[in-house]
Scaffold this active site. Structure first.
Site, PDB file in Angstrom:
ATOM      1  N   ILE A   1       0.916  -1.145   0.000  1.00  0.00           N
ATOM      2  CA  ILE A   1       0.000   0.000   0.000  1.00  0.00           C
ATOM      3  C   ILE A   1       0.957   1.196   0.000  1.00  0.00           C
ATOM      4  CG2 ILE A   1      -1.783   1.289   1.235  1.00  0.00           C
ATOM      5  CD1 ILE A   1      -2.695  -1.343   2.499  1.00  0.00           C
ATOM      6  N   PRO A   2       1.123   1.853  -1.138  1.00  0.00           N
ATOM      7  CA  PRO A   2       2.263   2.759  -1.367  1.00  0.00           C
ATOM      8  C   PRO A   2       2.192   4.120  -0.681  1.00  0.00           C
ATOM      9  CG  PRO A   2       0.853   2.756  -3.282  1.00  0.00           C
ATOM     10  CD  PRO A   2       0.275   1.740  -2.327  1.00  0.00           C
ATOM     11  N   CYS A   3       2.274   4.110   0.631  1.00  0.00           N
ATOM     12  CA  CYS A   3       2.239   5.362   1.381  1.00  0.00           C
ATOM     13  C   CYS A   3       3.496   6.197   1.150  1.00  0.00           C
ATOM     14  CB  CYS A   3       2.031   5.086   2.870  1.00  0.00           C
ATOM     15  SG  CYS A   3       3.180   3.915   3.577  1.00  0.00           S
ATOM     16  N   HIS A   4       4.563   5.590   0.653  1.00  0.00           N
ATOM     17  CA  HIS A   4       5.783   6.341   0.359  1.00  0.00           C
ATOM     18  C   HIS A   4       5.583   7.330  -0.791  1.00  0.00           C
ATOM     19  CE1 HIS A   4       5.897   2.788  -2.260  1.00  0.00           C
ATOM     20  NE2 HIS A   4       6.614   3.523  -3.100  1.00  0.00           N
ATOM     21  N   ARG A   5       4.514   7.191  -1.536  1.00  0.00           N
ATOM     22  CA  ARG A   5       4.226   8.074  -2.670  1.00  0.00           C
ATOM     23  C   ARG A   5       3.482   9.340  -2.264  1.00  0.00           C
ATOM     24  NH1 ARG A   5       2.216   3.049  -6.378  1.00  0.00           N
ATOM     25  NH2 ARG A   5       4.264   2.041  -6.546  1.00  0.00           N
TER      26      ARG A   5
END
Length: 159
Positions: free
Chosen positions: A123-127
């Site tokens: 779940i790409p929270c780094h984006r």
């Protein structure tokens, strides 16, 4: 029953945690990190998670295709669903996510939900970055966030 499996990677040891045939958490660190009640396993889901993570880190995968079941509040769930819509190689702001979950003044609440994401990277929270373009926070630390963004956008986020 909670099961786990680990992958040694350039990010550190990635521990995948599964319950009921769905990925519920992912931890990254110097050593495996899993609940005391978890048992080591090599299930279809855990094997697929490790394979897909190797492909992602090797630059051969842009999306994950895994059954996931992150545990959180209704609001957190809505934020995490919004994160899943951020394409590989793109960033959005906390304000963008707040607007997408129909809480236009909820940037801080969105930041809190992003920080509680139990399945980072997949779940790409780094984006998610600040409106100013600064990195903002990241549950795995800013150096890790920069590494992940450099993996996806090497010219924009130089190491």
């Amino acid at each position: 029953m909670i099961k786990y499996s680990c992958l040694s990677s350039k990010l550190g040891v990635i521990t995948f945690i599964e319950r009921g045939g769905e990925l519920v958490a992912l931890n990254v660190g110097d050593a495996p990190n899993y609940p005391a009640s978890a048992a080591p396993a090599n299930t279809r889901v855990l094997s697929a998670a490790k394979k897909q993570m190797r492909e992602y880190l090797g630059g051969k995968r842009k999306e994950f295709d895994l059954p996931i079941a992150p545990i959180g509040t209704k609001f957190q769930q809505s934020v995490w669903r919004a994160l899943l819509k951020i394409p590989f190689g793109k960033t959005v702001s906390y304000a963008d996510i707040a607007n997408s979950v129909e809480k236009p003044k909820g940037q801080r609440a969105v930041g809190g939900a992003v920080g509680k994401n139990p399945i980072p990277i997949i779940i790409p929270c780094h984006r998610v970055i600040a409106t100013s373009g600064k990195l903002g926070g990241f549950s795995l630390g800013l150096p890790m966030k920069r590494k992940l963004l450099c993996l996806e956008m090497p010219l924009k986020f130089l190491p």
